[in-house]
Design a protein around this motif. Structure first.
Motif, PDB file in Angstrom:
ATOM      1  N   GLU A  40      59.501  46.085  39.801  1.00 45.01           N
ATOM      2  CA  GLU A  40      59.385  46.567  41.165  1.00 45.01           C
ATOM      3  C   GLU A  40      58.517  45.661  42.011  1.00 45.01           C
ATOM      4  OE1 GLU A  40      57.656  50.362  40.589  1.00 45.01           O
ATOM      5  OE2 GLU A  40      59.344  51.094  39.444  1.00 45.01           O
ATOM      6  N   LYS A  41      58.856  45.579  43.270  1.00 50.43           N
ATOM      7  CA  LYS A  41      57.997  44.934  44.235  1.00 50.43           C
ATOM      8  C   LYS A  41      57.099  46.047  44.766  1.00 50.43           C
ATOM      9  CE  LYS A  41      58.223  41.903  48.178  1.00 50.43           C
ATOM     10  NZ  LYS A  41      59.022  41.290  49.202  1.00 50.43           N
ATOM     11  N   THR A  42      56.307  45.784  45.781  1.00 52.23           N
ATOM     12  CA  THR A  42      55.425  46.815  46.302  1.00 52.23           C
ATOM     13  C   THR A  42      56.270  47.887  46.977  1.00 52.23           C
ATOM     14  OG1 THR A  42      55.191  45.515  48.288  1.00 52.23           O
ATOM     15  CG2 THR A  42      53.496  45.269  46.639  1.00 52.23           C
ATOM     16  N   GLU A  43      56.357  49.045  46.382  1.00 53.86           N
ATOM     17  CA  GLU A  43      57.228  50.083  46.897  1.00 53.86           C
ATOM     18  C   GLU A  43      56.459  51.250  47.506  1.00 53.86           C
ATOM     19  OE1 GLU A  43      57.864  52.858  43.033  1.00 53.86           O
ATOM     20  OE2 GLU A  43      59.162  51.129  43.230  1.00 53.86           O
ATOM     21  N   PHE A  44      55.168  51.245  47.412  1.00 50.43           N
ATOM     22  CA  PHE A  44      54.398  52.354  47.934  1.00 50.43           C
ATOM     23  C   PHE A  44      53.244  51.811  48.768  1.00 50.43           C
ATOM     24  CE2 PHE A  44      52.922  51.195  43.798  1.00 50.43           C
ATOM     25  CZ  PHE A  44      51.555  51.213  43.885  1.00 50.43           C
ATOM     26  N   ALA A  45      52.651  52.666  49.554  1.00 50.68           N
ATOM     27  CA  ALA A  45      51.665  52.249  50.552  1.00 50.68           C
ATOM     28  C   ALA A  45      50.464  51.544  49.949  1.00 50.68           C
ATOM     29  CB  ALA A  45      51.211  53.461  51.366  1.00 50.68           C
ATOM     30  N   ASP A  46      49.935  52.029  48.841  1.00 51.13           N
ATOM     31  CA  ASP A  46      48.764  51.384  48.244  1.00 51.13           C
ATOM     32  C   ASP A  46      49.045  49.928  47.898  1.00 51.13           C
ATOM     33  OD1 ASP A  46      47.099  53.517  48.487  1.00 51.13           O
ATOM     34  OD2 ASP A  46      47.235  54.153  46.404  1.00 51.13           O
ATOM     35  N   GLY A  47      50.185  49.669  47.284  1.00 52.24           N
ATOM     36  CA  GLY A  47      50.534  48.298  46.934  1.00 52.24           C
ATOM     37  C   GLY A  47      50.656  47.409  48.154  1.00 52.24           C
ATOM     38  N   LEU A  48      51.263  47.929  49.206  1.00 55.46           N
ATOM     39  CA  LEU A  48      51.384  47.158  50.441  1.00 55.46           C
ATOM     40  C   LEU A  48      50.016  46.857  51.032  1.00 55.46           C
ATOM     41  CD1 LEU A  48      54.366  48.994  52.155  1.00 55.46           C
ATOM     42  CD2 LEU A  48      54.380  46.718  51.147  1.00 55.46           C
ATOM     43  N   TYR A  49      49.126  47.833  51.010  1.00 52.91           N
ATOM     44  CA  TYR A  49      47.801  47.622  51.588  1.00 52.91           C
ATOM     45  C   TYR A  49      46.946  46.667  50.752  1.00 52.91           C
ATOM     46  CZ  TYR A  49      48.726  51.155  55.095  1.00 52.91           C
ATOM     47  OH  TYR A  49      49.250  51.844  56.142  1.00 52.91           O
ATOM     48  N   TYR A  50      47.035  46.754  49.428  1.00 56.98           N
ATOM     49  CA  TYR A  50      46.300  45.793  48.599  1.00 56.98           C
ATOM     50  C   TYR A  50      46.821  44.378  48.833  1.00 56.98           C
ATOM     51  CZ  TYR A  50      44.197  49.664  46.099  1.00 56.98           C
ATOM     52  OH  TYR A  50      43.488  50.790  45.780  1.00 56.98           O
ATOM     53  N   ASN A  51      48.135  44.267  48.936  1.00 59.35           N
ATOM     54  CA  ASN A  51      48.758  42.977  49.204  1.00 59.35           C
ATOM     55  C   ASN A  51      48.300  42.434  50.558  1.00 59.35           C
ATOM     56  OD1 ASN A  51      50.735  40.906  48.559  1.00 59.35           O
ATOM     57  ND2 ASN A  51      51.934  41.784  50.208  1.00 59.35           N
ATOM     58  N   SER A  52      48.307  43.269  51.583  1.00 59.94           N
ATOM     59  CA  SER A  52      47.902  42.815  52.918  1.00 59.94           C
ATOM     60  C   SER A  52      46.413  42.485  52.969  1.00 59.94           C
ATOM     61  CB  SER A  52      48.261  43.852  53.982  1.00 59.94           C
ATOM     62  OG  SER A  52      47.516  45.030  53.808  1.00 59.94           O
ATOM     63  N   TYR A  53      45.596  43.249  52.269  1.00 57.82           N
ATOM     64  CA  TYR A  53      44.158  42.961  52.214  1.00 57.82           C
ATOM     65  C   TYR A  53      43.931  41.592  51.575  1.00 57.82           C
ATOM     66  CZ  TYR A  53      39.155  43.892  51.308  1.00 57.82           C
ATOM     67  OH  TYR A  53      37.791  43.843  51.270  1.00 57.82           O
ATOM     68  N   ALA A  54      44.627  41.325  50.470  1.00 56.41           N
ATOM     69  CA  ALA A  54      44.458  40.050  49.771  1.00 56.41           C
ATOM     70  C   ALA A  54      44.892  38.875  50.640  1.00 56.41           C
ATOM     71  CB  ALA A  54      45.259  40.060  48.467  1.00 56.41           C
ATOM     72  N   ILE A  55      46.005  39.016  51.334  1.00 61.90           N
ATOM     73  CA  ILE A  55      46.535  37.893  52.113  1.00 61.90           C
ATOM     74  C   ILE A  55      45.834  37.779  53.461  1.00 61.90           C
ATOM     75  CG2 ILE A  55      48.581  36.937  53.228  1.00 61.90           C
ATOM     76  CD1 ILE A  55      50.213  38.393  51.044  1.00 61.90           C
ATOM     77  N   GLY A  56      45.747  38.898  54.168  1.00 63.71           N
ATOM     78  CA  GLY A  56      45.222  38.844  55.530  1.00 63.71           C
ATOM     79  C   GLY A  56      43.719  38.752  55.626  1.00 63.71           C
ATOM     80  N   GLU A  57      43.008  39.504  54.800  1.00 65.46           N
ATOM     81  CA  GLU A  57      41.554  39.561  54.919  1.00 65.46           C
ATOM     82  C   GLU A  57      40.837  38.522  54.045  1.00 65.46           C
ATOM     83  OE1 GLU A  57      39.988  41.500  57.101  1.00 65.46           O
ATOM     84  OE2 GLU A  57      41.859  42.411  57.753  1.00 65.46           O
ATOM     85  N   ILE A  58      41.302  38.337  52.814  1.00 67.44           N
ATOM     86  CA  ILE A  58      40.594  37.441  51.900  1.00 67.44           C
ATOM     87  C   ILE A  58      41.082  35.998  52.059  1.00 67.44           C
ATOM     88  CG2 ILE A  58      40.080  36.924  49.489  1.00 67.44           C
ATOM     89  CD1 ILE A  58      40.390  39.971  48.970  1.00 67.44           C
ATOM     90  N   LEU A  59      42.402  35.801  51.999  1.00 67.17           N
ATOM     91  CA  LEU A  59      42.934  34.446  52.140  1.00 67.17           C
ATOM     92  C   LEU A  59      43.060  34.010  53.594  1.00 67.17           C
ATOM     93  CD1 LEU A  59      45.710  34.493  49.390  1.00 67.17           C
ATOM     94  CD2 LEU A  59      43.446  33.469  49.250  1.00 67.17           C
ATOM     95  N   SER A  60      43.051  34.960  54.508  1.00 72.47           N
ATOM     96  CA  SER A  60      43.162  34.703  55.955  1.00 72.47           C
ATOM     97  C   SER A  60      44.325  33.774  56.281  1.00 72.47           C
ATOM     98  CB  SER A  60      41.853  34.115  56.498  1.00 72.47           C
ATOM     99  OG  SER A  60      40.809  35.027  56.319  1.00 72.47           O
ATOM    100  N   ASP A  61      45.489  34.097  55.773  1.00 71.50           N
ATOM    101  CA  ASP A  61      46.697  33.317  56.048  1.00 71.50           C
ATOM    102  C   ASP A  61      47.199  33.679  57.443  1.00 71.50           C
ATOM    103  OD1 ASP A  61      49.421  32.503  56.261  1.00 71.50           O
ATOM    104  OD2 ASP A  61      49.509  32.313  54.089  1.00 71.50           O
ATOM    105  N   LYS A  62      46.976  32.796  58.405  1.00 74.22           N
ATOM    106  CA  LYS A  62      47.297  33.079  59.804  1.00 74.22           C
ATOM    107  C   LYS A  62      48.789  33.296  60.031  1.00 74.22           C
ATOM    108  CE  LYS A  62      43.221  30.747  61.657  1.00 74.22           C
ATOM    109  NZ  LYS A  62      42.385  31.787  61.234  1.00 74.22           N
ATOM    110  N   ASP A  63      49.643  32.542  59.347  1.00 77.82           N
ATOM    111  CA  ASP A  63      51.093  32.734  59.504  1.00 77.82           C
ATOM    112  C   ASP A  63      51.507  34.124  59.041  1.00 77.82           C
ATOM    113  OD1 ASP A  63      51.411  30.151  60.474  1.00 77.82           O
ATOM    114  OD2 ASP A  63      51.809  29.323  58.474  1.00 77.82           O
ATOM    115  N   TRP A  64      50.976  34.546  57.902  1.00 75.97           N
ATOM    116  CA  TRP A  64      51.316  35.869  57.381  1.00 75.97           C
ATOM    117  C   TRP A  64      50.793  36.957  58.314  1.00 75.97           C
ATOM    118  CZ3 TRP A  64      49.238  40.468  55.908  1.00 75.97           C
ATOM    119  CH2 TRP A  64      50.039  41.296  55.142  1.00 75.97           C
ATOM    120  N   ILE A  65      49.561  36.791  58.829  1.00 78.29           N
ATOM    121  CA  ILE A  65      48.964  37.790  59.727  1.00 78.29           C
ATOM    122  C   ILE A  65      49.796  37.945  60.993  1.00 78.29           C
ATOM    123  CG2 ILE A  65      46.946  38.293  61.182  1.00 78.29           C
ATOM    124  CD1 ILE A  65      45.227  36.922  59.006  1.00 78.29           C
ATOM    125  N   GLU A  66      50.292  36.837  61.545  1.00 76.75           N
ATOM    126  CA  GLU A  66      51.115  36.910  62.756  1.00 76.75           C
ATOM    127  C   GLU A  66      52.425  37.645  62.513  1.00 76.75           C
ATOM    128  OE1 GLU A  66      51.602  32.932  64.222  1.00 76.75           O
ATOM    129  OE2 GLU A  66      49.457  32.714  64.638  1.00 76.75           O
TER     130      GLU A  66
END
Length: 186
Positions: A27-53
């Motif tokens: 499975e890929k991220t199918e529920f809200a917690d997985g999506l939020y952990y994924n977004s926290y890792a990419i957007g907040e920790i790695l600060s990937d500007k392309d992904w954030i946009e």
């Protein structure tokens, strides 16, 4: 094609769809917690500007930080949203959990056969198998909990400072993965 009610083919099909297939579907991220952990890792920790946009609505920084740091570390080395790499490392954690269960059961029961039964049982235990193929903190929680238990047990049996420090570190990591475990402090 519909199957006749009560026919052998229909029963096998239902059993397969309800009990067997979910064990093997990655499975890929199918529920809200997985999506939020994924977004926290990419957007907040790695600060990937392309992904954030592209995903501004998915940013959420109100999560316990250890699992998003784990995801960020995997993404840093293996590419952003490389879920197969995450599943691989979660599978390794699950195997380490089973190994630690084997070691602990061997020490508790002083019986090699019982230790092997515990090992086999932990290898086929459905939550360990299922959560390794999901973006969620459960596998890391199981791992940190068994590590904390292992070092707590080692400290109680031989009173070495090294074991007490490793127990405290693993407990701190566990609490920062799931704050509810703060209530389980001995």
């Amino acid at each position: 094609a519909s199957c006749l009610v009560g026919s052998e083919m229909c029963i096998r099909d239902r059993i397969s769809r309800q009990f067997i297939q979910p064990l093997f579907i990655v499975e890929k991220t199918e529920f809200a917690d997985g999506l939020y952990y994924n977004s926290y890792a990419i957007g907040e920790i790695l600060s990937d500007k392309d992904w954030i946009e592209k995903h501004p609505e998915e940013l959420d920084d109100l999560r316990a930080p250890i699992y998003p740091f784990f995801l960020a570390l995997v993404y840093f080395f293996f590419g952003i949203e490389n879920f197969k790499a995450v599943y691989f490392f979660q599978t390794l954690l699950s195997l380490l959990i089973s190994y630690l269960i084997f070691i602990l059961s061997r020490q508790f029961f002083s019986n090699k056969k019982m230790a092997y039964v515990s090992l086999i049982w932990s290898l086929i235990y459905i939550p360990y198998v299922r959560y390794t193929s999901m973006i969620g903190r459960e596998t890391l929680i199981f791992f940190l909990f068994i590590i904390a238990f292992y070092f707590g047990y080692k400290f109680l049996t031989n009173r070495k400072v090294k074991h007490s420090l490793l127990f405290l570190i693993s407990l701190i990591l566990l609490v920062h993965t799931d704050p509810r475990y703060l209530l389980f402090i001995p």
